[in-house]
Design a protein around this motif. Structure first.
Motif, mmCIF file in Angstrom:
data_model
loop_
_atom_site.group_PDB
_atom_site.id
_atom_site.type_symbol
_atom_site.label_atom_id
_atom_site.label_comp_id
_atom_site.label_asym_id
_atom_site.label_seq_id
_atom_site.Cartn_x
_atom_site.Cartn_y
_atom_site.Cartn_z
ATOM 1 N N GLN A 14 43.612 6.716 -8.340
ATOM 2 C CA GLN A 14 43.607 8.174 -8.262
ATOM 3 C C GLN A 14 44.097 8.660 -6.898
ATOM 4 O O GLN A 14 44.904 9.591 -6.804
ATOM 5 C CB GLN A 14 42.195 8.710 -8.537
ATOM 6 C CG GLN A 14 41.737 8.494 -9.978
ATOM 7 C CD GLN A 14 40.285 8.884 -10.186
ATOM 8 O OE1 GLN A 14 39.455 8.764 -9.285
ATOM 9 N NE2 GLN A 14 39.952 9.349 -11.375
ATOM 10 N N LEU A 15 43.609 8.027 -5.849
ATOM 11 C CA LEU A 15 44.000 8.426 -4.502
ATOM 12 C C LEU A 15 45.474 8.148 -4.236
ATOM 13 O O LEU A 15 46.173 8.955 -3.613
ATOM 14 C CB LEU A 15 43.137 7.702 -3.460
ATOM 15 C CG LEU A 15 41.659 8.108 -3.410
ATOM 16 C CD1 LEU A 15 40.883 7.161 -2.508
ATOM 17 C CD2 LEU A 15 41.513 9.551 -2.913
ATOM 18 N N LYS A 16 45.960 7.018 -4.728
ATOM 19 C CA LYS A 16 47.360 6.660 -4.507
ATOM 20 C C LYS A 16 48.298 7.672 -5.143
ATOM 21 O O LYS A 16 49.398 7.925 -4.641
ATOM 22 C CB LYS A 16 47.632 5.256 -5.063
ATOM 23 C CG LYS A 16 48.976 4.676 -4.628
ATOM 24 C CD LYS A 16 49.091 3.213 -5.019
ATOM 25 C CE LYS A 16 50.362 2.606 -4.435
ATOM 26 N NZ LYS A 16 50.467 1.163 -4.774
ATOM 27 N N SER A 17 47.867 8.271 -6.240
ATOM 28 C CA SER A 17 48.712 9.247 -6.937
ATOM 29 C C SER A 17 48.635 10.644 -6.299
ATOM 30 O O SER A 17 49.486 11.490 -6.574
ATOM 31 C CB SER A 17 48.309 9.335 -8.410
ATOM 32 O OG SER A 17 47.037 9.947 -8.560
ATOM 33 N N LYS A 18 47.630 10.872 -5.447
ATOM 34 C CA LYS A 18 47.421 12.205 -4.883
ATOM 35 C C LYS A 18 47.750 12.301 -3.388
ATOM 36 O O LYS A 18 48.169 13.366 -2.919
ATOM 37 C CB LYS A 18 45.968 12.641 -5.085
ATOM 38 C CG LYS A 18 45.523 12.726 -6.545
ATOM 39 C CD LYS A 18 46.279 13.795 -7.306
ATOM 40 C CE LYS A 18 45.736 13.938 -8.730
ATOM 41 N NZ LYS A 18 46.473 14.970 -9.508
ATOM 42 N N LEU A 19 47.544 11.219 -2.639
ATOM 43 C CA LEU A 19 47.756 11.246 -1.191
ATOM 44 C C LEU A 19 49.156 10.746 -0.847
ATOM 45 O O LEU A 19 49.746 9.970 -1.600
ATOM 46 C CB LEU A 19 46.719 10.371 -0.481
ATOM 47 C CG LEU A 19 45.249 10.735 -0.681
ATOM 48 C CD1 LEU A 19 44.361 9.695 0.001
ATOM 49 C CD2 LEU A 19 44.947 12.130 -0.140
ATOM 50 N N ASP A 20 49.664 11.175 0.314
ATOM 51 C CA ASP A 20 50.945 10.602 0.732
ATOM 52 C C ASP A 20 50.730 9.137 1.112
ATOM 53 O O ASP A 20 49.597 8.697 1.337
ATOM 54 C CB ASP A 20 51.565 11.398 1.887
ATOM 55 C CG ASP A 20 50.777 11.296 3.186
ATOM 56 O OD1 ASP A 20 50.588 10.178 3.699
ATOM 57 O OD2 ASP A 20 50.347 12.339 3.705
ATOM 58 N N THR A 21 51.801 8.385 1.187
ATOM 59 C CA THR A 21 51.707 6.925 1.337
ATOM 60 C C THR A 21 50.897 6.500 2.548
ATOM 61 O O THR A 21 50.003 5.651 2.449
ATOM 62 C CB THR A 21 53.116 6.306 1.425
ATOM 63 O OG1 THR A 21 53.836 6.628 0.231
ATOM 64 C CG2 THR A 21 53.031 4.789 1.560
ATOM 65 N N MET A 22 51.175 7.086 3.711
ATOM 66 C CA MET A 22 50.478 6.668 4.927
ATOM 67 C C MET A 22 49.007 7.071 4.901
ATOM 68 O O MET A 22 48.153 6.345 5.405
ATOM 69 C CB MET A 22 51.169 7.235 6.164
ATOM 70 C CG MET A 22 52.531 6.600 6.439
ATOM 71 S SD MET A 22 52.484 4.775 6.410
ATOM 72 C CE MET A 22 51.365 4.435 7.783
#
Length: 205
Positions: A14-22
């Motif tokens: 979920q976080l990977k789909s919402k936050l920028d990569t860094m």
């Protein structure tokens, strides 16, 4: 029934789909640093990992969005927070952790909520997350990182005191806004360190 490991994998997705990569990489790095500190101090690895993973979950929003969303959900914002809204992601992140990710554990929610300013009387997970956010391996700006990374595994209270002192001096130097809670937290740890020193001296240590 879903296991904690399955829950963590779901949260990562979920976080990977919402936050920028860094920001996502930072969150994972903080979670592992929290685990390392939890191992050192005998704290729950699962709680530490969850707190580290979710601590920046609200970083997907701009400052104005954080203000609007906080007000929408009835979260009170101080005048200092409105002047320096970068800290609001901690308060709103705790709300998200409870209401969007289903976290009910008060220690985890507390750690997320105070990871930017700290607070007087911080619990062990509060300190673990605050410090992990500062020393995680991808950090490279602070001049005292080497000492803080060493000290974090020796004494959490001393580490908190020195990080807070450095943060306040840095903000004063650049003319930045210092949240009153940061000052209160520093004062609390300063008194605690003094009391520890006095007790050690009384014992002849």
């Amino acid at each position: 029934m879903i296991t904690i490991n399955e829950q963590i994998v779901t949260f990562r997705k979920q976080l990977k789909s919402k936050l920028d990569t860094m920001r996502y990489e930072h969150s994972v790095s903080v979670s592992y640093t929290c685990i390392a500190l939890a191992m050192r101090y005998g704290f729950s690895l699962e709680k530490a990992e969850l707190a580290g993973l979710l601590h920046d979950c609200a970083k997907r929003y701009t400052d104005n969005e954080l203000i609007a969303r906080s007000q929408k959900h009835g979260l009170s914002l101080t005048e200092s927070e409105l002047k320096a809204p970068a800290v609001i992601h901690a308060k709103y992140g705790a709300w998200m952790a409870r209401n969007k990710f289903g976290i009910q554990d008060e220690e985890i929610l507390s750690a997320i909520q105070c990871h930017t300013t700290g607070k007087p009387g911080m619990g062990i997970l509060d300190k673990i997350l605050y410090i992990a956010d500062y020393i995680e391996p991808r950090r490279d700006k602070a001049s005292n990182l080497a000492r803080m990374r060493y000290l974090a595994f020796q004494d959490l209270d001393q580490t908190m005191y020195e990080i807070l002192a450095g943060t306040i001096n840095y903000l004063k130097g650049k003319g930045g806004c210092i949240d009153p809670m940061t000052i209160q937290t520093f004062t609390w740890f300063e008194k605690l360190i003094q009391e520890k020193c006095s007790a050690a001296e009384a014992k002849g240590e």
